[in-house]
Motif scaffolding. Structure first.
Motif, PDB file in Angstrom:
ATOM      1  N   HIS A 600      15.828  -9.561  -3.378  1.00 38.32           N
ATOM      2  CA  HIS A 600      15.085  -9.258  -4.451  1.00 38.32           C
ATOM      3  C   HIS A 600      15.736  -8.087  -5.143  1.00 38.32           C
ATOM      4  O   HIS A 600      16.656  -7.399  -4.571  1.00 38.32           O
ATOM      5  CB  HIS A 600      13.584  -8.815  -4.414  1.00 38.32           C
ATOM      6  CG  HIS A 600      12.752 -10.181  -3.933  1.00 38.32           C
ATOM      7  ND1 HIS A 600      11.890 -10.809  -4.750  1.00 38.32           N
ATOM      8  CD2 HIS A 600      12.661 -10.285  -2.455  1.00 38.32           C
ATOM      9  CE1 HIS A 600      11.527 -11.747  -3.947  1.00 38.32           C
ATOM     10  NE2 HIS A 600      11.770 -11.299  -2.652  1.00 38.32           N
ATOM     11  N   HIS A 601      15.647  -8.039  -6.531  1.00 39.99           N
ATOM     12  CA  HIS A 601      16.257  -6.688  -7.221  1.00 39.99           C
ATOM     13  C   HIS A 601      15.168  -5.543  -7.118  1.00 39.99           C
ATOM     14  O   HIS A 601      14.034  -5.676  -7.407  1.00 39.99           O
ATOM     15  CB  HIS A 601      16.747  -6.872  -8.722  1.00 39.99           C
ATOM     16  CG  HIS A 601      18.003  -7.840  -8.469  1.00 39.99           C
ATOM     17  ND1 HIS A 601      19.344  -7.212  -8.477  1.00 39.99           N
ATOM     18  CD2 HIS A 601      18.195  -9.204  -8.509  1.00 39.99           C
ATOM     19  CE1 HIS A 601      20.191  -8.148  -8.602  1.00 39.99           C
ATOM     20  NE2 HIS A 601      19.405  -9.381  -8.604  1.00 39.99           N
ATOM     21  N   LEU A 602      15.688  -4.278  -7.161  1.00 35.56           N
ATOM     22  CA  LEU A 602      14.795  -3.045  -7.355  1.00 35.56           C
ATOM     23  C   LEU A 602      15.569  -2.429  -8.321  1.00 35.56           C
ATOM     24  O   LEU A 602      16.732  -2.324  -8.754  1.00 35.56           O
ATOM     25  CB  LEU A 602      14.698  -2.225  -6.091  1.00 35.56           C
ATOM     26  CG  LEU A 602      13.893  -2.803  -4.890  1.00 35.56           C
ATOM     27  CD1 LEU A 602      13.855  -1.771  -3.615  1.00 35.56           C
ATOM     28  CD2 LEU A 602      12.488  -3.115  -5.170  1.00 35.56           C
ATOM     29  N   ASP A 603      14.843  -1.532  -9.196  1.00 34.35           N
ATOM     30  CA  ASP A 603      15.075  -0.884 -10.292  1.00 34.35           C
ATOM     31  C   ASP A 603      15.298   0.793  -9.862  1.00 34.35           C
ATOM     32  O   ASP A 603      14.177   1.350  -9.662  1.00 34.35           O
ATOM     33  CB  ASP A 603      14.195  -1.089 -11.361  1.00 34.35           C
ATOM     34  CG  ASP A 603      14.736  -0.543 -12.764  1.00 34.35           C
ATOM     35  OD1 ASP A 603      15.560   0.534 -12.695  1.00 34.35           O
ATOM     36  OD2 ASP A 603      14.129  -0.677 -13.949  1.00 34.35           O
ATOM     37  N   PHE A 604      16.413   1.362  -9.838  1.00 35.86           N
ATOM     38  CA  PHE A 604      16.652   2.707  -9.433  1.00 35.86           C
ATOM     39  C   PHE A 604      17.106   3.669 -10.714  1.00 35.86           C
ATOM     40  O   PHE A 604      18.024   4.638 -10.463  1.00 35.86           O
ATOM     41  CB  PHE A 604      17.436   2.790  -8.238  1.00 35.86           C
ATOM     42  CG  PHE A 604      17.017   2.385  -6.838  1.00 35.86           C
ATOM     43  CD1 PHE A 604      15.942   3.143  -6.281  1.00 35.86           C
ATOM     44  CD2 PHE A 604      17.248   1.069  -6.538  1.00 35.86           C
ATOM     45  CE1 PHE A 604      15.416   2.763  -5.242  1.00 35.86           C
ATOM     46  CE2 PHE A 604      16.651   0.553  -5.399  1.00 35.86           C
ATOM     47  CZ  PHE A 604      15.917   1.275  -4.629  1.00 35.86           C
TER      48      PHE A 604
END
Length: 896
Positions: A600-604
């Motif tokens: 999955h992608h995470l937003d940093f």
């Protein structure tokens, strides 16, 4: 194969090639074409053709020599003797020689049998895994299609279901596009009525037609059986049919239960069928039961479903492969523009056969190179022995030449002798090869693909015969050169031990130096792999690799509610914690070194370490769900903050734990604990409550993609791996664990039962196998090289008996004689060590993925190999040196 046979044509005399070369080349093409369509196959037909070419070349040279020299009948010993009579005479003469020296012949046959048998066994492995075509129709046209996400660290990712649907609709250069998926289920209503865990292959109905295979019993899948709401049908593999249903022929038409859902068995595949479906980022896995895909792939939105399917394609007949790949690029560009506004999106393609064995290829080729080196050393060793024996027979040969025997006849006699011994070695080597194959199959890592196809067959036998013929001819070359010496010199020196035999001595030394060089290169390779394994064993995997019991369960079915799933795991945890001696119980979707995780992608973008680059600030991470007990049960190292608590799971809180890689990348010098991290499609995000040191998920050697854990109550997966940390013995605890699962729900199967230490052992299986097998080859090469050194030095001492005795008579000390002989042995070995070191460094570059934190020129590995060989060579020289220092002068005069 055609090129190899073309090279064999060059063995014929020039005049013969000018007259018949083109006809022979056309005959080879015809033989290979016929063989490819027959039972022998292209390799088998090539082996027969190679044997015929070698035999014909020997005959052509023999006939050419007769016509040119005109000495066959006059000087051959029997006037008017025909070619076949001469061959029979040479064979009979060779057989008499063999019978006169049974001990010598027996040792040579045994050495050749071991070398040829090992070569045949390893070639069987290479053939079964790498060379033999896959058992499908036109396997060269079958490919796997992947999403190329190199920018996110995944060069071969799964394909979105909608993209697979679009490929099937738009691709004109592919006759079939087949979406595939993996799953697991609990199989009941089998023999013994005990729940069994099986791997499911979710496939499109055109899966079996695309491969060109059909079930042995019943039928395959139908188009109307794919998608949501369609009838539940299943096709069994031969292995499941035999083990779970006792080979019941009436199983077709019966019903079975998979995860409490009823399926009708419509077919059973034959024993030759095997197929592996890729996991997301792990090794290909063979399903035991095939069922239709139960979702409508056309409706799988890329942002909601992500990349979740493997795709197999068959290139249409007659379509050039580069044209098919170009069409895939065009379709990918259109899909990338439609879904993300990125026309640079591409598909990655891998051929089916290459993809399945990609991970095993370096290991198999290493074994092939190792056994080839050992066979070369065997040839050199036997040639050295025959050269020494040829020197002893030189006077007999000189007498025969003086009486009119042609040197070609003498060479033919030597060649016949070596060929007979080599063929005897092959006859003994084939039964040994059968034993070696069984040992190899038992020793190879369990995940090696196509290992069930490895076996000796007629083709291997023919290739072994060709190899034995080649070995016999090669080993005959060196002693045959002795017959080129001057007859008078041979007769004058034959009665004296001090006669000049420098040519034989140089030949022996050259062969021994070659053995030492090959052994050095092989031992350096073994040392490099061994050092890599030692480095891997020292790696801290980020978890406690102890005797904690691990297993996998999957309760309920697709209709089970989150409450039912969590209720099962709550009851199971309570039951396991009640076992005496159990300290901790935890569960997770992906154990270390298991490759089981979802991506999955995470937003940093709001983190201090953000760079403004979307690929950097929205990384692809491995996400796993876990419970409150997993940290302690698996022995993970908490760096800061906390792990999950009971209240996190009870409330379904949106909390998470990240690994140290993420924390250091986006909060350098700071801490993410207490902050929220979102996803590209979820602005609420998760509150970070802790940071742990990263456990290795894929490989002890390399794991650089970050990991992220969420509570099991928030991501309620059915399939979970459970870790039980107890004080009792692992076997007793394993039995109690299975009893606990049956007590909670007898319909749930326990699979993947093992320990945390087993995870490390399985991860190291390739290196361990390489070290073991190459170690065996290395020891064999070392022993052969030492025997060669001993033989040459002992022969040299015997030849120089008179000289050494005179030295002693003139006052030379025994220590000086010993140092002189030892120096000759070291000098003999030094050239081989030097050349072998260069070869070992070159081979180190070819080891590739089998090296870990060790360079191909690793000094310690080189020193270990050189020291071992040098020490063994010195030991082999000591005995002849001591014998030389004790030669009395009277014996020297008698020798003269």
């Amino acid at each position: 194969m055609k090129r190899l046979l073309g090279l064999l044509i060059r063995l014929y005399p020039p005049g013969f090639r000018r007259n018949y070369g083109q006809d022979m080349a056309r005959g080879i093409e015809s033989a290979l074409a016929i063989g490819a369509r027959g039972r022998l196959g292209r390799i088998g037909a090539g082996g027969l053709a190679a044997a015929d070419l070698i035999r014909g070349a020997a005959q052509a040279w023999w006939d050419a020599g007769r016509s040119r020299l005109g000495r066959s009948s006059e000087r051959g010993g029997v006037k008017g003797m025909g070619t076949m009579e001469q061959i029979r005479s040479a064979v009979a003469f060779a057989w008499r020689r063999i019978r006169k020296a049974p001990g010598f012949s027996g040792v040579v046959v045994l050495i050749l049998a071991l070398g040829i048998g090992a070569n045949a066994a390893v070639f069987s492995l290479v053939d079964g895994v790498l060379l033999r075509p896959l058992p499908y129709d036109r396997p060269e046209d079958l490919v796997f299609i992947w999403s190329d996400l190199t920018s996110e660290g995944v060069p071969r990712a799964w394909v979105n279901g909608n993209h697979a649907h679009e490929l099937a609709a738009a691709a004109t250069t592919f006759s079939e596009i087949v979406p595939l998926d993996l799953g697991t289920a609990t199989l009941s209503q089998a023999v013994g009525d005990r729940a069994t865990g099986v791997v499911l292959g979710f496939v499109a109905p055109n899966f079996f037609p695309a491969l060109g295979v059909a079930p042995r019993l019943g039928r395959g899948l139908l188009p109307e059986e794919q998608g949501a709401g369609t009838p539940h049908v299943a096709v069994l593999t031969d292995g499941i049919w035999r083990t779970a249903f006792g080979s019941d022929p009436d199983v077709v038409g019966s019903t079975i239960r998979l995860d409490e859902e009823t399926y009708e068995v419509v077919g059973v595949m034959g024993p030759a069928f095997s197929f592996r479906i890729h996991q997301s980022l792990g090794d290909p896995t063979p399903p035991g039961v095939f069922v239709p895909i139960d979702v409508d792939i056309a409706d799988m939105d890329v942002n909601e479903w992500g990349f979740s399917m493997a795709v197999m394609g068959r290139i249409a007949p007659g379509v050039p492969h580069d044209r098919a790949l170009a069409e895939l690029d065009q379709i990918a560009s259109r899909l990338g523009e439609r879904d993300w506004g990125q026309p640079a999106f591409r598909f990655a393609v891998g051929y089916l056969g290459g993809d399945l064995v990609a991970k095993a290829r370096p290991l198999i080729l290493l074994l092939m190179a190792g056994v080839a080196v050992v066979l070369a050393i065997v040839c050199a060793n036997v040639a050295t022995v025959f050269l020494a024996r040829g020197v002893a027979r030189q006077r007999d040969a000189a007498v025969q030449v003086a009486l009119g025997a042609g040197r070609g006849r003498l060479a033919a006699g030597t060649a016949a002798e070596t060929l007979l011994l080599a063929l005897a070695g092959a006859a003994l080597g084939l039964p040994l090869a059968h034993l070696f194959v069984r040992g190899l199959v038992a020793a190879v890592p369990s995940d090696l693909p196509r290992i069930d196809e490895v076996a000796l067959d007629l083709r291997i036998g023919l290739i072994t015969l060709v190899a034995a013929t080649a070995v016999g001819l090669v080993t005959a070359v060196a002693p045959s050169l002795l017959h080129r010496g001057a007859t008078a010199d041979a007769l004058r020196s034959a009665g004296s031990r001090t006669g000049r035999r420098t040519g034989a001595a140089r030949g022996q030394k050259g062969l021994v130096a070659a053995q030492v060089a090959l052994s050095t290169a092989l031992l350096i390779s073994v040392a490099l792999i061994g050092r890599s394994m030692v480095r891997l064993l020292a790696v801290d995997g980020g978890f406690r690799a102890g005797e904690q019991i691990t297993f996998t369960v999957q309760p309920g079915n697709e209709d089970s509610t989150d409450a039912e799933i969590l209720g099962f795991y709550g009851a199971l945890t309570e039951r396991l914690e009640s076992i005496p001696g159990v300290r901790h119980v935890g569960r997770v979707t992906g154990l270390p070194l298991s490759t089981r995780a979802s991506q999955h992608h995470l937003d940093f973008k709001a983190a201090p370490g953000a760079t403004g680059d979307e690929d950097h600030d929205e990384p692809l991470i491995d996400r796993m769900a876990a419970d409150e007990g997993y940290l302690e049960a698996a022995g993970l190292d908490l760096v800061e903050g906390r792990w999950f608590r009971d209240e996190d799971l009870l409330s379904g809180a949106r909390v998470a734990v990240m690994d140290q890689i993420l924390a250091e990348r986006f909060w350098p010098g700071g801490s993410p604990v207490g902050l929220r991290v979102g996803t590209p499609f979820d602005t609420v995000g998760f509150q970070v409550v802790g940071v742990v040191r990263q456990p290795r998920l894929y490989d002890l050697g390399a794991d650089d993609r970050p990991q992220w854990w969420v509570p099991h109550s928030w991501a309620t997966y059915r399939r979970m791996s459970v870790v039980v940390d107890g004080a009792s013995g692992s076997q007793d605890l394993a039995d109690e664990v299975q009893a606990a699962v049956r007590a909670v729900d007898p319909a749930v199967a326990v699979s993947d039962l093992g320990t945390m230490a087993d995870l490390v052992e399985n991860s190291l299986a390739r290196w361990r196998f390489a070290v073991q097998i190459m170690g065996v080859f290395g020891v064999a090469a070392l022993l052969l090289a030492v025997l060669g050194v001993y033989g040459v030095i002992a022969y040299t001492v015997e030849r120089r008996t008179g000289e050494l005795g005179i030295r002693m008579a003139l006052g030379a000390r025994s220590e000086a004689i010993q140092r002189m002989v030892l120096g000759q042995g070291v000098q003999l070995v030094a050239w081989g060590l030097l050349i072998g070191t260069v070869g070992g460094w070159a081979s180190g570059r070819l080891l590739g993925s089998l090296l870990y934190e060790v360079t191909p020129r690793d000094p310690l590995s080189t020193v270990l190999a050189l020291g071992l060989l040098l020490g063994a060579a010195v030991v082999a020289t000591v005995l002849p040196a001591r014998k030389a220092s004790r030669i009395p002068p009277t014996e020297a005069f008698r020798a003269e």
